[in-house]
Scaffold this active site. Structure first.
Site, PDB file in Angstrom:
ATOM      1  NE  ARG A 133      24.700  -7.378  -6.172  1.00  0.00           N
ATOM      2  CZ  ARG A 133      23.596  -7.748  -6.775  1.00  0.00           C
ATOM      3  NH1 ARG A 133      23.604  -8.804  -7.587  1.00  0.00           N
ATOM      4  NH2 ARG A 133      22.477  -7.076  -6.601  1.00  0.00           N
TER       5      ARG A 133
ATOM      6  CD  GLU B 148      27.394  -1.278  -6.086  1.00  0.00           C
ATOM      7  OE1 GLU B 148      26.255  -1.059  -6.516  1.00  0.00           O
ATOM      8  OE2 GLU B 148      28.414  -0.868  -6.655  1.00  0.00           O
TER       9      GLU B 148
ATOM     10  CB  ILE C 154      22.830   9.410  -6.353  1.00  0.00           C
ATOM     11  CG1 ILE C 154      21.398   8.915  -6.574  1.00  0.00           C
ATOM     12  CG2 ILE C 154      23.664   9.281  -7.619  1.00  0.00           C
ATOM     13  CD1 ILE C 154      21.263   7.427  -6.823  1.00  0.00           C
TER      14      ILE C 154
END
Length: 489
Positions: A351, A472, A266
């Site tokens: 993205r 992603e 994360i």
């Protein structure tokens, strides 16, 4: 190390090389600002001539409202002087910058090509901020693994903390294309930090797009101002590409959810204040997933050790752990079972954002390589005279422009919510992250041994952009999404 000492060391290293040509000095940000002091003096000399025009134009902007107007009216000049003088100084500095930019940017790779005047202004602000606040510190943030909070809060003053967030909650209200242009420019100053800012923006957008009015007005203003930072929590130790198999559970008890499980890799973990968490409130599969905002300090929330990474060192990466973590039901974003849809909607924009960060790294690498070829001499001539290296540079430039075009095409499709948006976003992420990494990698090769030294920025652009092919949604997943739409048709 003091600048004079650093230069002395560089000269000493060059002297050791004997008969070889002198070591080309690595300027801190040659792809952005190389004239520095002379240009500043020119701007100061001409600036006061523009003050009356500054007051007139400032008055014309006074009627505009919202953050978009703020980008013109105040943010661009950092709020340190009165509007007329700020605008006057800007006009002169833009004029001087324009002369310098004509020398620095070759027309065929000019990142402003195809943009309207408003987008060019946003781009100028972002490039200037990247040159002033990010590029001089990029290496230090990387080597010392510093999370540049104060710099990001300065960026938020320009509206970069909530670029595509609605203006009623403090966002800038820009389009996806505007956002891509800005992230590309910022990434030339520090790709790693810009990538974190893009993730932060994605989290704020999820709340803005799917949250209630109460949630929007509670969470979005401090996020847009970057008074608080946000992290996106989807990946788990046992569910990466197969995100729908996630196991982190959220069971309702009264007016709270009790979360148990953990999230892996994360960005911002442990430092962020807001965690947008995808967790299981129902049965197996994507329809059992919900989205819940977990605030730092919630009982039962903890973090793993800080990961040691190849790149992206200006942002911490940790596991986020939930052990009977109590979160109010009021923090659920959207309805139960909507979490997987929310996660995928967020990633479509993510993205485009991460591909734009790759683009900025590649653009900077092309400029650095071009400059190096002109300076470095071997076999009695500059490397720029080698036809082989000329061809390599041409290939890099072609990949750069092709990547930029596909990213901007996908950004427009996403903004217009077209049916092909998911596939185009996947194509843009797949193509641009691979091609732009290839550009950065080739830049290291063309710098020779110097490219492997941390005095030279190309190695950091290469390291920071490598992970963009993984996060992603891996590029293998991008191929799945593209082929799925083709076969369905």
């Amino acid at each position: 190390m003091p600048r004079g000492t650093r230069k002395a060391c560089l000269r000493l290293r060059a002297g050791i090389s004997g008969s070889c040509s002198p070591r080309p000095p690595p300027p801190p940000a040659p792809w952005l600002r190389t004239e520095g002091r002379a240009r500043s003096q020119s701007a100061l000399g001409l600036g006061f001539l523009w003050v009356p025009l500054g007051w007139a134009c400032g008055a014309g902007l006074a009627g505009k409202t919202g953050v978009r107007a703020r980008l013109y009216r105040t943010a661009m000049w950092c709020g340190k002087r009165r509007l007329g003088l700020r605008f006057g100084c800007l006009c002169s500095s833009v004029w001087v910058r324009a002369q310098a930019r004509r020398r620095r940017w070759t027309a065929c790779i000019d990142p402003s090509m195809g943009l309207n005047e408003e987008q060019k202004e946003f781009q100028k602000v972002a490039f200037d901020f990247a040159a002033r606040e990010m590029a001089p510190n990029m290496a230090q943030w990387d080597q010392k693994e510093l999370f540049p909070v104060e710099m990001m809060r300065k960026a938020a003053q320009l509206g970069f903390g909530g670029l595509y967030i609605q203006t009623d909650v403090g966002g800038s209200g820009l389009s996806r294309l505007d956002t891509s242009v800005i992230f590309e420019a910022l990434a030339t100053g520090c790709t790693s930090t810009t990538a974190y800012i893009s993730i932060h923006n994605m989290c704020a957008w999820i709340i803005d797009r799917f949250g209630t009015e109460e949630q929007r007005h509670k969470f979005c203003p401090p996020l847009c101002a970057m008074e608080k930072f946000a992290s996106y929590c989807l990946t788990e130790p046992g569910s990466g590409s197969d995100a729908a198999s996630l196991l982190t559970s959220a069971k309702q008890q009264g007016d709270h959810y009790i979360l148990n499980g953990s999230k892996a890799f994360i960005s911002g973990g442990g430092e962020s204040d807001i965690y947008v968490v995808m967790c299981r409130t129902g049965g197996p599969g994507p329809k059992g997933i919900s989205c819940i905002v977990v605030e730092k300090g919630s009982p039962g929330l903890s973090f793993g050790k800080k990961e040691k990474k190849v790149g992206w060192n200006s942002q911490p990466t940790r596991a986020v752990i939930f052990e009977d973590c109590a979160v109010p039901v009021a923090n659920r974003i959207g309805s139960e079972g909507q979490g997987f849809l929310i996660a995928m909607k967020g990633l479509n924009g993510g993205r485009i954002n991460v591909a734009s960060c790759s683009l900025g790294a590649a653009h900077a690498s092309v400029i650095l390589t071009r400059n190096h070829l002109n300076v470095r001499k071997q076999f009695g001539a500059p490397l720029a005279r080698s036809q082989y290296l000329q061809f390599q540079l041409a290939d890099m430039a072609t990949r750069l422009v092709a990547s930029r075009l596909i990213i901007r095409t996908a950004a427009v499709a996403l903004q217009e919510e077209r049916e092909d948006a998911v596939a185009l976003c996947s194509m843009a992420k797949l193509f641009a992250t691979e091609e732009c990494f290839a550009i950065c990698n080739q830049a290291v090769q063309m710098h020779g041994g110097y490219g492997y030294l941390k005095d030279y920025a190309v190695q950091q652009f290469m390291r920071d952009s490598r992970v963009h092919q993984i996060l992603e949604g891996t590029n293998e997943v991008m191929r799945m999404l593209i082929s799925r739409q083709l076969l369905q048709e």
